[in-house]
Design an enzyme around this catalytic site. Structure first.
Site, PDB file in Angstrom:
ATOM      1  N   GLY A  19      27.710  41.340  26.645  1.00  0.00           N
ATOM      2  CA  GLY A  19      27.420  39.916  26.448  1.00  0.00           C
ATOM      3  C   GLY A  19      28.518  39.391  25.371  1.00  0.00           C
ATOM      4  N   ARG A  64      18.446  40.271  48.193  1.00  0.00           N
ATOM      5  CA  ARG A  64      19.519  39.513  47.198  1.00  0.00           C
ATOM      6  C   ARG A  64      19.330  38.150  47.436  1.00  0.00           C
ATOM      7  NH1 ARG A  64      24.630  40.732  49.031  1.00  0.00           N
ATOM      8  NH2 ARG A  64      25.588  39.485  47.055  1.00  0.00           N
ATOM      9  N   ASN A 106      34.143  32.348  36.783  1.00  0.00           N
ATOM     10  CA  ASN A 106      34.071  33.925  36.291  1.00  0.00           C
ATOM     11  C   ASN A 106      35.217  34.227  35.467  1.00  0.00           C
ATOM     12  OD1 ASN A 106      33.287  36.558  36.430  1.00  0.00           O
ATOM     13  ND2 ASN A 106      34.907  36.795  38.010  1.00  0.00           N
ATOM     14  N   HIS A 154      37.810  37.455  34.475  1.00  0.00           N
ATOM     15  CA  HIS A 154      38.284  38.499  35.293  1.00  0.00           C
ATOM     16  C   HIS A 154      39.414  39.232  34.406  1.00  0.00           C
ATOM     17  CE1 HIS A 154      38.749  41.716  38.463  1.00  0.00           C
ATOM     18  NE2 HIS A 154      39.914  41.346  38.149  1.00  0.00           N
ATOM     19  N   VAL A 182      35.600  38.485  46.906  1.00  0.00           N
ATOM     20  CA  VAL A 182      35.727  39.031  45.439  1.00  0.00           C
ATOM     21  C   VAL A 182      36.815  38.613  44.737  1.00  0.00           C
ATOM     22  CG1 VAL A 182      35.722  41.214  44.373  1.00  0.00           C
ATOM     23  CG2 VAL A 182      34.399  40.951  46.351  1.00  0.00           C
ATOM     24  N   GLU A 202      39.903  37.038  26.510  1.00  0.00           N
ATOM     25  CA  GLU A 202      38.559  36.433  27.281  1.00  0.00           C
ATOM     26  C   GLU A 202      38.086  35.546  26.188  1.00  0.00           C
ATOM     27  OE1 GLU A 202      37.675  39.867  30.484  1.00  0.00           O
ATOM     28  OE2 GLU A 202      36.588  39.685  28.634  1.00  0.00           O
TER      29      GLU A 202
HETATM   30  C1  GRF Z   1      34.677  41.516  30.724  1.00  0.00           C
HETATM   31  O1  GRF Z   1      35.600  42.381  30.504  1.00  0.00           O
HETATM   32  C2  GRF Z   1      34.863  40.398  31.939  1.00  0.00           C
HETATM   33  O2  GRF Z   1      36.157  40.439  32.029  1.00  0.00           O
HETATM   34  C3  GRF Z   1      34.266  41.354  32.937  1.00  0.00           C
HETATM   35  O3  GRF Z   1      33.167  41.959  32.201  1.00  0.00           O
HETATM   36  C4  GRF Z   1      33.518  42.147  31.191  1.00  0.00           C
HETATM   37  C5  GRF Z   1      32.061  41.772  30.186  1.00  0.00           C
HETATM   38  O4  GRF Z   1      32.191  41.888  29.000  1.00  0.00           O
HETATM   39  N1  GRF Z   1      34.060  40.531  34.239  1.00  0.00           N
HETATM   40  P1  GRF Z   1      31.078  41.379  27.935  1.00  0.00           P
HETATM   41  O5  GRF Z   1      29.751  41.833  28.493  1.00  0.00           O
HETATM   42  O6  GRF Z   1      31.385  40.026  27.972  1.00  0.00           O
HETATM   43  O7  GRF Z   1      31.298  42.042  26.642  1.00  0.00           O
END
Ligand code: GRF
Length: 208
Positions: free
Chosen positions: A18, A69, A111, A113, A148, A178
């Site tokens: 997180g 699911r 999302n 990525h 995906v 990110e």
């Molecule tokens: C991140 O690298 C994101 O790109 C991927 O999962 C990871 C999550 O990291 N989808 P965190 O839990 O936010 O530290």
């Protein structure tokens, strides 16, 4: 998407550590957006504790507690709707969302990525890119569709990869990107600046 005077209500789904959720809590929560719910497929995920520490309602929806699911995602979608979220942010959410969930939040799930899509979708994106010997990689924030990592791209940021650079260094840099790019995308969406291109629904248009 409707916008009023209140900060834009969002939900975040996370399966693990997180750190992206933390970046959202630290940089946009209570400012341009309000995190009104944090959900996880993993009970005990550190992301849930981060939400609780920030005073944000957090709940786990483990598959084992539901028939399948679709039922899990229906329960999760119901909770998110009750909390009033207008955007669902996947921040390291490792389960695939069912079409039923996505249908309840049309063009309102994003999302992050760790690769420059459409290169290296799916799991182990960073490892895949490094094994391929890329000179440039990066981060993509995109809308989620039923494929995906195939939905319309909102933002991308690139970073050079040095010769024989250790994977940990690249990973660290991607994480830092990110932590900026995902909040930036949320801010743009919160102020209504992002829309799907009516002429080509695979693309997004971003207003200055
Ligand atoms: C991140 O690298 C994101 O790109 C991927 O999962 C990871 C999550 O990291 N989808 P965190 O839990 O936010 O530290």
């Amino acid at each position: 998407m409707p916008r009023g005077g209140d900060p834009f209500p969002i939900a975040v789904l996370a399966s693990g550590t997180g750190t992206n959720l933390q970046a959202i809590l630290d940089s946009v929560h209570g400012r341009e957006a309000t995190v009104v719910a944090v959900g996880s497929d993993v009970p005990g995920a550190p992301a849930l504790a981060r939400a609780q520490r920030a005073g944000v309602p957090a709940r786990a929806f483990p598959l084992g507690e539901h028939a399948d699911r679709a039922a899990r995602d229906a329960a999760m979608a119901g909770w998110i709707e009750e909390r009033g979220a207008l955007l669902v942010v996947l921040a390291g959410y490792m389960a695939l969302l069912t079409p039923g969930f996505l249908a309840r939040f049309p063009h309102a799930v994003i999302n992050v990525h760790p690769a420059l899509l459409p290169a290296f979708p799916g799991l182990r994106a960073v490892e895949q890119a490094l094994e391929h010997g890329v000179r440039v990689t990066g981060v993509t924030v995109h809308f989620v569709d039923e494929g995906v990592d195939t939905g319309p791209i909102v933002l991308q940021r690139a970073t050079d990869v040095a010769s024989a650079e250790p994977a940990e260094r690249v990973l660290e840099r991607l994480h830092a990107i990110e932590h900026e790019l995902l909040p930036e995308a949320i801010r743009l969406i919160a102020r209504g600046a992002v829309r799907i291109d009516p002429a080509d629904p695979r693309r997004t248009l971003i207003d200055g």
